[in-house]
Enzyme design. Sequence first.
Site, PDB file in Angstrom:
ATOM      1  N   GLU A  64       0.830  -1.222   0.000  1.00  0.00           N
ATOM      2  CA  GLU A  64       0.000   0.000   0.000  1.00  0.00           C
ATOM      3  C   GLU A  64       0.859   1.264   0.000  1.00  0.00           C
ATOM      4  O   GLU A  64       0.518   2.277   0.592  1.00  0.00           O
ATOM      5  CB  GLU A  64      -0.967   0.005   1.182  1.00  0.00           C
ATOM      6  CG  GLU A  64      -1.954  -1.149   1.163  1.00  0.00           C
ATOM      7  CD  GLU A  64      -3.015  -1.042   2.254  1.00  0.00           C
ATOM      8  OE1 GLU A  64      -3.357   0.088   2.659  1.00  0.00           O
ATOM      9  OE2 GLU A  64      -3.500  -2.108   2.702  1.00  0.00           O
ATOM     10  N   GLU A 118      -5.143  -8.970   0.952  1.00  0.00           N
ATOM     11  CA  GLU A 118      -5.830  -8.364   2.102  1.00  0.00           C
ATOM     12  C   GLU A 118      -7.151  -7.787   1.609  1.00  0.00           C
ATOM     13  O   GLU A 118      -7.168  -6.889   0.781  1.00  0.00           O
ATOM     14  CB  GLU A 118      -4.934  -7.257   2.683  1.00  0.00           C
ATOM     15  CG  GLU A 118      -5.409  -6.620   3.947  1.00  0.00           C
ATOM     16  CD  GLU A 118      -4.457  -5.521   4.413  1.00  0.00           C
ATOM     17  OE1 GLU A 118      -4.966  -4.494   4.899  1.00  0.00           O
ATOM     18  OE2 GLU A 118      -3.224  -5.676   4.272  1.00  0.00           O
TER      19      GLU A 118
END
Length: 293
Positions: free
Chosen positions: A133, A231
């Site tokens: 991320e 995720e």
Amino acid sequence: MLMAQGVNVAAEPCSSSNVPASSHMKGTNGIYWGWNPDVEKGVTISEINSATGKKASTVGLFSQISSPNGFDGHQLLNHLDEVKASGATLIASVMPNGLSFSEVTPAIASDVASVVKQFTNQGIEVWLRFAHEMNWYVRAGTYKGNSTQFKTAWRNIHAATKDITGCLLFWSPNNAKTLDLYEEWWPGPAYVDIVGMDLYVNTETSTFKTIYGGFYDAYAKGHNKHFAVPETATKPDNEALKQAWVSALASKNVAAYPCFKSVTWFELHKSWDYRVVMSRGEAAKEATMANFV
């Protein structure tokens, strides 16, 4: 490495016969499934496996590089025996929180590689998710630096780990509003083995195509790379929404996406209750497990 019938086929990722080395729990659609357990609250992958009655294919753990002076990987290594006993592939999310991208030197990368080797030496496959991320955490101030520095740091990690048998580098940005926003963070196909994207859905009509289709086409199909969801869960924690998203990933037909190999669900209770197994009612858990073989 990712295997099919015991043969290393990591060079042929976009094949439906090419499956993870830890080929345990999978959806009725053939997609392999695992969990990010709530280890900070003492939840282990063994407890989740016991609750589901199935062995997870993947287990996701998080670790922070807290200093530019070195990385000992204790947050990962504390669970080495547990991961080995589970038989799962480890998705190791190594976050450079205590240093800038420019401080991820070859020495730091060597430390990361040393930690990875302690798993691979035990026969545990590792999907190394460095600075996941990155496009979000830089904006949030968690990571420090720019995309050019990130790519240099990534390539240092690649150089340190590329000869470790059983380690694959996993690039996974956070969901971006438009496809072009990923490109500045792309290290290049020579430095990446697996691609994926973190995203939490909020509509019951979400499908693999609507959520991941463009990213998949650009980075998995476009570069012939494995695609895995490292995720995901839902916001809010509405039960019908959760069940719709589990079904979309584990039981809907995804044959049109042969690079797509696995999902690792965010089985934690944090700002939202993302869980679909632990501490859920029997009816909810049974609804979840109906998506798996």
